[in-house]
Every structure is written in C-alpha cells, then in structure tokens.
Write an enzyme that holds these catalytic residues in place. Sequence first.
Site, PDB file in Angstrom:
ATOM      1  N   ASP A 477      -4.616  -2.303  33.867  1.00 22.04           N
ATOM      2  CA  ASP A 477      -4.298  -3.404  33.885  1.00 22.04           C
ATOM      3  C   ASP A 477      -5.283  -3.966  34.551  1.00 22.04           C
ATOM      4  O   ASP A 477      -6.327  -4.048  34.405  1.00 22.04           O
ATOM      5  CB  ASP A 477      -3.422  -2.792  35.136  1.00 22.04           C
ATOM      6  CG  ASP A 477      -2.221  -3.913  36.102  1.00 22.04           C
ATOM      7  OD1 ASP A 477      -2.205  -4.882  35.418  1.00 22.04           O
ATOM      8  OD2 ASP A 477      -0.925  -3.975  36.191  1.00 22.04           O
ATOM      9  N   ASP A 547       5.207  -8.526  33.415  1.00 25.50           N
ATOM     10  CA  ASP A 547       6.482  -7.558  34.318  1.00 25.50           C
ATOM     11  C   ASP A 547       7.466  -8.329  34.572  1.00 25.50           C
ATOM     12  O   ASP A 547       8.344  -8.069  35.166  1.00 25.50           O
ATOM     13  CB  ASP A 547       5.791  -8.360  35.673  1.00 25.50           C
ATOM     14  CG  ASP A 547       4.317  -7.489  35.629  1.00 25.50           C
ATOM     15  OD1 ASP A 547       4.635  -6.138  35.402  1.00 25.50           O
ATOM     16  OD2 ASP A 547       3.735  -8.250  36.745  1.00 25.50           O
TER      17      ASP A 547
HETATM   18  C1  GLA Z   1       1.182  -5.330  37.601  1.00 23.58           C
HETATM   19  C2  GLA Z   1       1.875  -4.666  36.695  1.00 23.58           C
HETATM   20  C3  GLA Z   1       2.699  -4.167  36.876  1.00 23.58           C
HETATM   21  C4  GLA Z   1       2.696  -3.384  37.978  1.00 23.58           C
HETATM   22  C5  GLA Z   1       1.983  -3.863  38.803  1.00 23.58           C
HETATM   23  C6  GLA Z   1       1.040  -3.039  40.053  1.00 23.58           C
HETATM   24  O1  GLA Z   1       1.699  -6.465  38.106  1.00 23.58           O
HETATM   25  O2  GLA Z   1       1.840  -5.400  35.709  1.00 23.58           O
HETATM   26  O3  GLA Z   1       3.398  -3.322  36.007  1.00 23.58           O
HETATM   27  O4  GLA Z   1       1.762  -1.959  36.986  1.00 23.58           O
HETATM   28  O5  GLA Z   1       0.539  -5.023  38.679  1.00 23.58           O
HETATM   29  O6  GLA Z   1       0.688  -3.180  41.200  1.00 23.58           O
END
Ligand code: GLA
Length: 731
Positions: A477, A547
């Site tokens: 990420d 997301d």
């Molecule tokens: C980001 C990712 C999510 C999740 C969060 C965790 O927003 O896109 O899918 O993994 O971080 O903090």
Amino acid sequence: MIEFLEKTKLLSLHTKNTSYIMQVFKGQHLLHLYWGKRIAMTVRDVYLPLDERVNMVHSDPSDKSYHIEDLPFEYAFWGKGDFRSPSLSVTNGSGVIIPGFVYESHTISEGKPEIPGLPSTFAKEKDEAETLEIKLSNPGTDLKVILSYTVFPEFDVITRNVRIENLCESTVRLEKFMSVTIDFPPGGYELLTLPGAWGRERWIERQPVPHGVVSIGSSRGISSHQFNPFIALLSSGTSEVNGEVFGFNLVYSGNFVAETEKNQDDRIRLNMGINPGTFSWELKPGESFETPEAVLVYSDNGLNGMSGIYHNFYRKRLSRSAFAAKERPVLVNNWEATYFSFNEESLLEIANRSKDLGIELFVLDDGWFGGRDSDHSSLGDWVVNRGKLPGGIEGISRKIRKMGMKFGLWFEPEMISPDSDLFRSHPDWALQIENSPPAEGRNQLVLDLTRSEVVTEIISMFKLILGTKAVDYVKWDMNRPLTDVYSSALPSDRQGELYHRYMLGLYKIMDEITSAFPDILFEGCAAGGGRFDPGILHYMPQYWTSDNTDAVSRLKIQYGTSLIYPPIFMGSHVSAVPNHQVGRSTEIEMRGNSAMMGNFGYELDFAKLNKKELETVKNQVSFYKTHRKLIQFGRFYRLVSPFEGETASWMTVCQDNSEFILFYYRILAEANMPRSSVKLAGIDKQSFYRETESGDVYSGSELMFRGYFLPRFTADFQSVIIHFSSMESLD
Ligand code: GLA
C-alpha cells in the site's frame, strides 16, 4: 519490421496492422510522416510543399525553402523557430537552452534492451521484437540524444523511450525530457483522458482538442488518482467499435505530464513524459539519463480495438511476475470487516467461514504491527503486535494454511508515522524541510527513498518477514502523496531530482523483493487505485482498483480502468452494505456480479450475512472458480457505458471463441420499462452458442447484429451474468 530506405531516407516501422514512418529531411531534421493503419509509403523526397510563408523564421539562413515551425517532428527542440512545446530542454552552465539536435545515425537490432533502473515491457523471444535507435547530435556540443523504438509486430505495439548522453566536458542540466513526441497532421481529433479522485478513479472524459495546450498529469509524487498516465487521440466520433484511436501509456509511477498542443495550422503535437514542472537533473560529463517508456497503440477498431491490444500485450509482456500467467485466487480481506480491531481469534473466525465458502486466500490488512490500533501510529515499526497475534505472523499463517487457505499480509513500506520507533531513531529519514513542520497525510510522513540506507532498511525488513516463508501474498500500500519534498541527503542544487530519485529507490526495492520472493503474489495499492499504472504492474501483476467497493460506483471505475488494463489486473471485492464509502445498499447478487468482472474477492464479515446470502456467496465463489480462466484470461469487450445512462454491460470471450460470459447491469429502474437488448462483440459469427442456464441456442451473428434480449428489470441495482458455450453442431 523496421526498414530504412537509403534513397528516400525513410525509416519505417511495421507491425501486423500498423505503420509508423519517419524521414530524415534535408539531411538533418527527423520528421514524423505517418502513424496509423499499415501502408506502403512511396514518398520520394520531402514532406511538404515548400512555400514561403509570412511571419515565420528560417532556422537555416542558407536554405529559405522551409520553416521549422511547419515541420512535423519526431522529437522537438526549442530555440530555432519551432515555438510549440519542446520534447527536450537542456541548459548549459551559462543557462542557455541548447538548441537544435539533428539526425546523425541509426542502428537496428533484434530484441528489446532493458531500461536501467526503470520498469519496462519486455520481449520474451529475441525475434518477437526489433529495436531502432536513432542518434541525434547537437552541432555546438557533444550531447547525444538517442531515440529508441521497439516494434512488437504480433502484438501491434510500438514502445518508445529516449536517452541523453553527455559527452561534453562540462555539466548540463535537464529541465524537460519527454519519453515521446508525435506531431499529428491536422484533423478533427478528440482527446480522451482518465481523470478521477479517491473513490472515483479513472472516469472517462472526452473533449475536442482545442487550440493551445491541454495538459494533464501529476505532481503528487505518484501517478495519482487524479489522472492515469494515459492519453489518447481519437478521430471524431470514435465509438467502442469504430474509429481511429492513438493510445499512449507511460510505464512510470511518479509525476508525469501528457499534453496536446494544437497550433495555428491545426497540427497537434503530443508530448508525454516525466513532469518537467517538478523535475531537473544534473548530467555530469560521461553521464547519461533515460526516460521512462511509453507504450503506443493504434487501432482503427475503436476503443475496444485499442483496449484489446493493450490487454493482450500487458497480460503477456508487462509483468515479470511468475503469477502473470497463473489463475489468481479468490481472496477475503479483513479490512472492512474489522478495520484495526481484531485479534487472532476474530481473524480465524473470518477465515473459517471463508474457507467453508470456497475462498482460497486470507489477507490480513493494516494493524498487525507495532502499536497500530488506528492510523495515528507505527508505520515503520514492522514488528508483529503479540497482543493481537500471540503466535506472530508465523502462528496465524500456520493456522490459516492448516484450513487449506493461503495467507496474505499488508504492508505500507514507503511510510513513517511521526509516532513510531523508526521516526524517533531516524527523524531525518522522513521527507521534510528544515524549520517547516511537514504536512501530514493520514497522520503519516513519506520515507526518503533517495537515501540508500532507507532503501536498504526496507529491503531488509521485507527479507526478514517474508524470509520466514509464512506469507503467500503481499498487499503493498501507499496512502499519501509526497509533500515537503526536500532531502538532507541531496545537495541544494540537486533537490529537483528528488521525485525521480524517489521512483528509482522504489523500483529498486520492488525489483529486489519481487525477484527474491517469486512464489509470493504481490498486489499493488495506493489508497485504492492511486498508483494503478504499468510501472507498478511490471513488478506486481494485480492492483487494488479503488477503495470504493460500492457495486454501482465500481461499474464506472472498472469500465474506465478497462480502457487500458485487463480485468485480471483489477482487484475487485464484494463488501458490506450500507456501503462504507457511499452509503448505498445493494443486494449481494449485484455486488458479486459487479466484482466478478475482475480479480474477485470479499471484504466483509460473513458472520453478518443471513443463510440465503451465504448460499449466494458460495455460488458466486464456485461460479467464479469454474469460469475464472475465461474471466482472467479472456478477450474483454465493453458493450454499454455506465457513463452514458442507467445501464452498463461488458463481456469476456475465451481465446478460442468456444465460450463467453455476458455481464449486464441496471442501475436505477424506471416504471414500466421494456426489455432491453444488447449487441454482443468478439464472438464467432458462424458459430452457434448455447446459454448454459436456459439451454437456449443462438447464432453468433444473431447475438452480434440483432442482440441478446435481457430479462425485464423492475427494481434498482439489478444485474445478470450469463454464460454461453459454442456448440459442435446444431443437433
Ligand atoms: C488503504 C487501502 C485499503 C486498506 C487501508 C488500510 O486505504 O486502500 O484497502 O488497506 O489502506 O489502512
């Protein structure tokens, strides 16, 4: 594939269906003559009628027969009368922009060289690609510019990148250095880009190309949610199936620019490369610099034609991962089910239920390390939290694997929380400007990947954890853009190099880790789809698309993403309702059907579903597993755009045309609606196909030209997924 005709000085690049033609004009200027449908070119002499035109300068006072502003360049330079946006701007010690590079020589060789330090597409066999390098030199200096073109005839793809070599005795400074420039002839072109935002990534936008400059790009340090590093010129009125499309995609994950400039004669210059607004680079004597690669695709079969070429090429020649050609597992991710509040017991409960539903991979998301119970701390402290996971990563992994599932883990390796042991011991490892409190994003700072000790530390951290062999999958990420872009490790006059040096550091880590752990499946992520680009996809064969997991929002996001990237790259999960991002409630069927277009998974607490819903999930997982080869490796066609109304549709056809799946979605319902139909694409006109569930038989031509009639939809958020197989004979 690549030809040079000495007499006419024509350089022609041919793929199966396209031609790209240049000419050395007046023994010096490298002109762009043509790119499009495959042709044989017979031009004997020059590109233009050489008329005297008013109010234009002659760059060559001894030859008044042409004006430099009139010429269509392959690579353009400032300073001698071409006033359009240049490809290169390089200054010498006196601050002079060095003008005019001219053709010197060229070489043609088999295969495709790598670009040192940068991701790129590759040739698997030497004879499947050929590379042309054209050397341009500058009359007043010993700078050389080398334009590189690789032709993949069977894939119908041409890639370009550029190198500059400083053979002078003094240092020069690059201020702008594009990967690709093309001067298009006058025509009524439209511009297509993929703008967006967090939760709204890669929407499709089209507009006529206006006079002047239109520029898209990123200055966030990542390719960004706001624009994908992609731009296309379309002939006016291009649809999914008809019209000419010229696509450009940059294999780069940092700041980029893509610009069109339509001039007084309606010619359009297109430039794409590293964003010059946030870039400068000192090039000492003997040094060279290479741009990222641009992947160029032409199709005269509309947008689906272009997408088909990108999908096929990227599935096979972009990702180095051993998983590129493998079917991907159905996963469950605990993020939206638990956020930061979990312990081993609650995770194992989710895993247990998931296993019963047929799910193959359990992914433990954020919150397993340091003291991370919220997004306020611990990035950088990659040590398991024994309070939550008493047996450590190895302990939980063992238990998950015992259930017959694989185990995946989340990392955000480029970040550092101000509240972390790492920051307390190395505050200078975060990007920040002295005496200026850094801007925080999600309460965190960005590590300075231009420092070799930071790169080494991240590599060792990964090697330590992944070396235990407890992890089968990594979600990588990256949750905030770069700000406070200053590195105390770089001299003051080289701070302009930071953004690109950050990318070089990142690619080094990704290269080393993905090569060291070829059995681990890596998935990229940047606050959803904020760095969904071919640069990352070179190392990681799949990416978390957004997301925003709402079934309806995802129709647009996935539709836009599919313009360039094949469904197998798109992480696509079913989540809880009301949806956590947009508050919408849709049935589990709609959520499954929307997510099933891509790389399928779930991101919810199964304990909250009722019996009927759980039964549906079981069927979804089983349907996906039965047909995943077709979904992940088939030819994908967009049929109805969610950007144009309340319906969306697409389909995927297996490579030998023997089966296909049709996806159709109704967003908002209207009263008293008739049945709608959809015309299919890409199947065999001569064949007959049986609809698996109903047993109904149709001819391929009927489905393509008359259309398939859908059930009547009488409520919001309805959808169908229909599987068809071809028949040996009609009896
Ligand atoms: C980001 C990712 C999510 C999740 C969060 C965790 O927003 O896109 O899918 O993994 O971080 O903090």
